[in-house]
Enzyme design. Structure first.
Site, short mmCIF file in Angstrom:
data_model
loop_
_atom_site.label_atom_id
_atom_site.label_comp_id
_atom_site.label_asym_id
_atom_site.label_seq_id
_atom_site.Cartn_x
_atom_site.Cartn_y
_atom_site.Cartn_z
N CYS A 73 0.86 -1.18 0.00
CA CYS A 73 0.00 0.00 0.00
C CYS A 73 0.90 1.23 0.00
O CYS A 73 1.74 1.39 0.90
CB CYS A 73 -0.86 -0.04 1.26
SG CYS A 73 -1.81 1.46 1.53
N CYS A 180 -1.32 4.12 -6.22
CA CYS A 180 -2.14 3.45 -5.19
C CYS A 180 -2.34 2.04 -5.73
O CYS A 180 -2.70 1.88 -6.91
CB CYS A 180 -3.48 4.16 -5.03
SG CYS A 180 -4.73 3.21 -4.13
N1 DGL Z 1 -4.18 0.71 -1.83
C1 DGL Z 1 -3.74 1.78 -1.00
C2 DGL Z 1 -2.54 2.53 -1.57
O1 DGL Z 1 -1.76 1.96 -2.31
C3 DGL Z 1 -4.73 2.76 -0.47
C4 DGL Z 1 -6.18 2.61 -0.63
C5 DGL Z 1 -6.93 3.32 0.48
O2 DGL Z 1 -7.16 4.54 0.37
O3 DGL Z 1 -7.25 2.64 1.45
O4 DGL Z 1 -2.34 3.69 -1.26
#
Ligand code: DGL
Length: 234
Positions: A73, A180
């Site tokens: 993430c 993201c």
């Molecule tokens: N998948 C996450 C990232 O790479 C974030 C998604 C969320 O906002 O929870 O930042």
């Protein structure tokens, strides 16, 4: 040698793409994937809240006996990986928006960086941007997009028009950085919008390579025995 599994987590399905890259490169390893769906979205939360969620994810993975953790993430990496490395004595591998390869490869046109508001506000991201900013990088934080992807992951085409509405504001681009991990599921839609004429960057293969290097350095690669993948949702 170490046969314990590797933990991978995200606020939901986003990190599944990261897990896939890790599996492709390290097919003899076992993995525990943790989706923190009750913490979603990380990207519009305050830093302390994100750090708290991330710490809970790490503790849940430690209870599974993991030997290393992939923070799959961008938001959690930018906000919390330094604190995790200080607190826990184990390897952590994070993911960051692939600004570097995009800035180096896109020689003429703009680079659009799609990411969460929390990542865009972090000092870690801002210093990455400062290092590679060539005056053609457009930073475009998105509120709510990760949740839309999470909700419609089984039929992502449902949100095609919404994604096109976002991209219409940025027609003139040579490359798009998916900053993201959830946005990686939009690759085909983004590619269609630009008629296949752009390059798309995500950090997943880079994470897998880094994970392999870290396991090798620490003599932590698994032996030749059985391996497994386990999924947990909190
Ligand atoms: N998948 C996450 C990232 O790479 C974030 C998604 C969320 O906002 O929870 O930042």
């Amino acid at each position: 040698m170490n046969d314990a599994p590797i933990g991978v987590f995200d606020s939901g399905v986003g990190g599944i793409g990261t897990l896939k890259s890790c599996l492709d490169l390290l097919d003899g390893e076992s993995f525990v994937y943790l989706a923190d769906r009750s913490g979603l979205p990380y990207g519009t939360k305050r830093g302390e809240e994100i750090e708290k969620r991330v710490d809970e994810c790490v503790r849940a993975l430690l209870s599974e006996g993991v030997k290393a953790i992939v923070v799959a993430c961008n938001t959690a990496t930018n906000v919390g990986i330094a604190a995790l490395r200080e607190k826990y004595n184990m390897p952590f591998v994070g993911v960051e928006p692939a600004v570097k390869p995009a800035a180096l490869e896109c020689k003429r046109g703009n680079v659009l960086v799609l990411l969460t508001p929390a990542t865009a506000a972090q000092a870690k991201f801002l210093s990455l941007l400062e290092r590679f900013d060539n005056g053609r990088i457009i930073v475009a934080p998105q509120s709510g997009l990760a949740e839309r992807i999470e909700t419609h992951i089984d039929d992502i085409d449902v949100i095609r028009c919404e994604v096109y509405d976002i991209l219409r504001r940025y027609r003139d681009v040579e490359g798009v950085v998916l900053g993201c991990t959830h946005y990686v599921f939009l690759k085909d839609i983004i590619c269609d919008f630009y008629g296949g004429r752009i390059k798309i960057y995500d950090g997943n293969d880079g994470v897998a390579k880094r994970l392999k290097a870290v396991l090798e350095q620490n003599d932590m690669l698994a032996g030749a025995g059985k391996h497994f993948i386990k999924f947990k949702v909190i």
